[in-house]
Scaffold this active site. Structure first.
Site, short mmCIF file in Angstrom:
data_model
loop_
_atom_site.label_atom_id
_atom_site.label_comp_id
_atom_site.label_asym_id
_atom_site.label_seq_id
_atom_site.Cartn_x
_atom_site.Cartn_y
_atom_site.Cartn_z
N ASP A 16 53.38 32.14 48.11
CA ASP A 16 52.71 33.44 48.20
C ASP A 16 53.60 34.52 47.60
O ASP A 16 54.81 34.58 47.89
CB ASP A 16 52.39 33.77 49.66
N ASN A 21 49.51 45.92 42.28
CA ASN A 21 48.22 46.54 41.94
C ASN A 21 48.25 48.04 42.15
O ASN A 21 47.73 48.81 41.33
CB ASN A 21 47.11 45.92 42.78
N GLU A 47 46.83 36.03 45.62
CA GLU A 47 48.18 35.78 45.12
C GLU A 47 48.82 34.56 45.76
O GLU A 47 50.04 34.41 45.74
CB GLU A 47 49.07 37.01 45.37
#
Length: 329
Positions: free
Chosen positions: A182, A190, A225
């Site tokens: 992860d 973002n 992700e």
């Protein structure tokens, strides 16, 4: 992170390697195209003059399906002596739940192009495909099985391959390990650089993970992700080396911001990744449980500060044995 479960019963189909059949040189070759299950759209070549289908380990097409008998049915190909043309027939092998062709239970039946065959929960179509048709079906299967952004397997395809490896591991007494991975603080990517950059990061991560693993190891994007992989013929020592290789390569990679019109334009940045490991058979043999245990180890890595690798059983996670060198192709 999330808890993983079998959202839809996906049945593992295994195809035994076999020599080329009598009809190998035909322009249109016989195949079974899966219309339901993990091999959807995949053309399964009928590579023997006699192909058995069922749950048995020695079946040519093995179905992990409790509704299928051990040797459920067989498909036979012959050359008609009068016409010289190939003919194909399917025969039920006294199965418990029967073989259904075009909606009818059969004991034996001729097979024609386009016939539908139902065995247990598996639905196939018998097709005679030329080379262009076969390539088209294979391409469709590849598109359905892979994440369009990273090129890695989808989570559903990953579980299909993981079930297959778990079955092989139990039969051949071969260990393997599951990695759950992860990206740390991906929301900041973002928020800071924009979603276009975020997508580019995920695409590059797919390449980094594939390059860090060996040929034959299987990687997937689980969504968002989060990524996963399983390593063939590997215990904790080998898995830790591989996981650290992935973690280090991600940490050292320079990602470029695509956020135009701001101070972030042409800016490079770094990200980190946390990884959890679970081993078969040390931790569990069930593939779903292995993923959950690796996810638990990933949670521990996050809790302990991120940018690290954590094993489900730390006491077993020693690193005396390195993995073979990474692939170069």
């Amino acid at each position: 992170m999330a808890h993983y479960f079998d959202e839809e019963p996906t049945l593992t189909t295994q195809i035994r390697e076999s020599p080329t059949n009598t009809f190998a040189n035909l322009e249109r070759r016989p195949v079974l195209v899966s219309l339901r299950g993990e091999l959807i759209a995949a053309p399964i070549p009928l590579e023997r003059d006699r192909v058995t289908i069922g749950r048995a380990l020695d079946a040519d097409i093995r179905l992990n399906d409790f509704k299928a008998s051990r040797l459920h049915a067989e498909i036979v190909g012959i050359v008609n002596r009068g016409t010289g043309k190939p003919e194909f027939r399917i025969k039920d092998l006294s199965s418990t739940n029967g073989t259904i062709v075009n909606g009818h239970h059969i004991s034996e039946s001729a097979l024609n192009n386009g016939d539908k065959i139902l065995i247990g929960d598996h639905l196939f179509r018998f097709d005679l495909l030329d080379e262009i048709d076969r390539e088209f079906q294979q391409q469709i299967h590849r598109l359905l099985a892979h994440d369009d952004l990273t090129g890695l397997l989808t989570s559903k395809s990953f579980f299909t391959e993981l079930r297959r490896e778990a079955s092989r591991s139990e039969t051949e007494d071969r260990p393997f390990c599951v990695l759950m991975m992860d990206v740390d603080h991906f929301k900041l990517v973002n928020d800071t650089h924009g979603h276009l950059t975020g997508n580019q990061v995920l695409e590059e991560l797919g390449g980094i993970i594939k390059a860090a693993l060996r040929s034959g190891d299987v990687a997937a994007r689980f969504g968002g992700e989060e990524f996963a992989a399983f390593l063939l013929d590997a215990g904790y020592p080998q898995a830790l080396v591989a996981a650290e290789r992935v973690r280090r390569d991600v940490e050292q990679h320079r990602f470029k911001s695509l956020h135009t019109g701001s101070a972030n334009a042409d800016e490079y940045f770094h990200i980190t990744m946390s990884i959890g490991i679970a081993a078969c058979p040390d931790d569990a043999k069930d593939p779903i449980q292995l993923v959950e245990l690796a996810d638990s180890a990933l949670y521990r890595a996050k809790s302990n500060g991120r940018n690290q690798t954590s094993a489900y059983q730390p006491a077993l996670a020693v690193t005396e044995k390195p993995l073979p060198p990474r692939r170069t192709n």
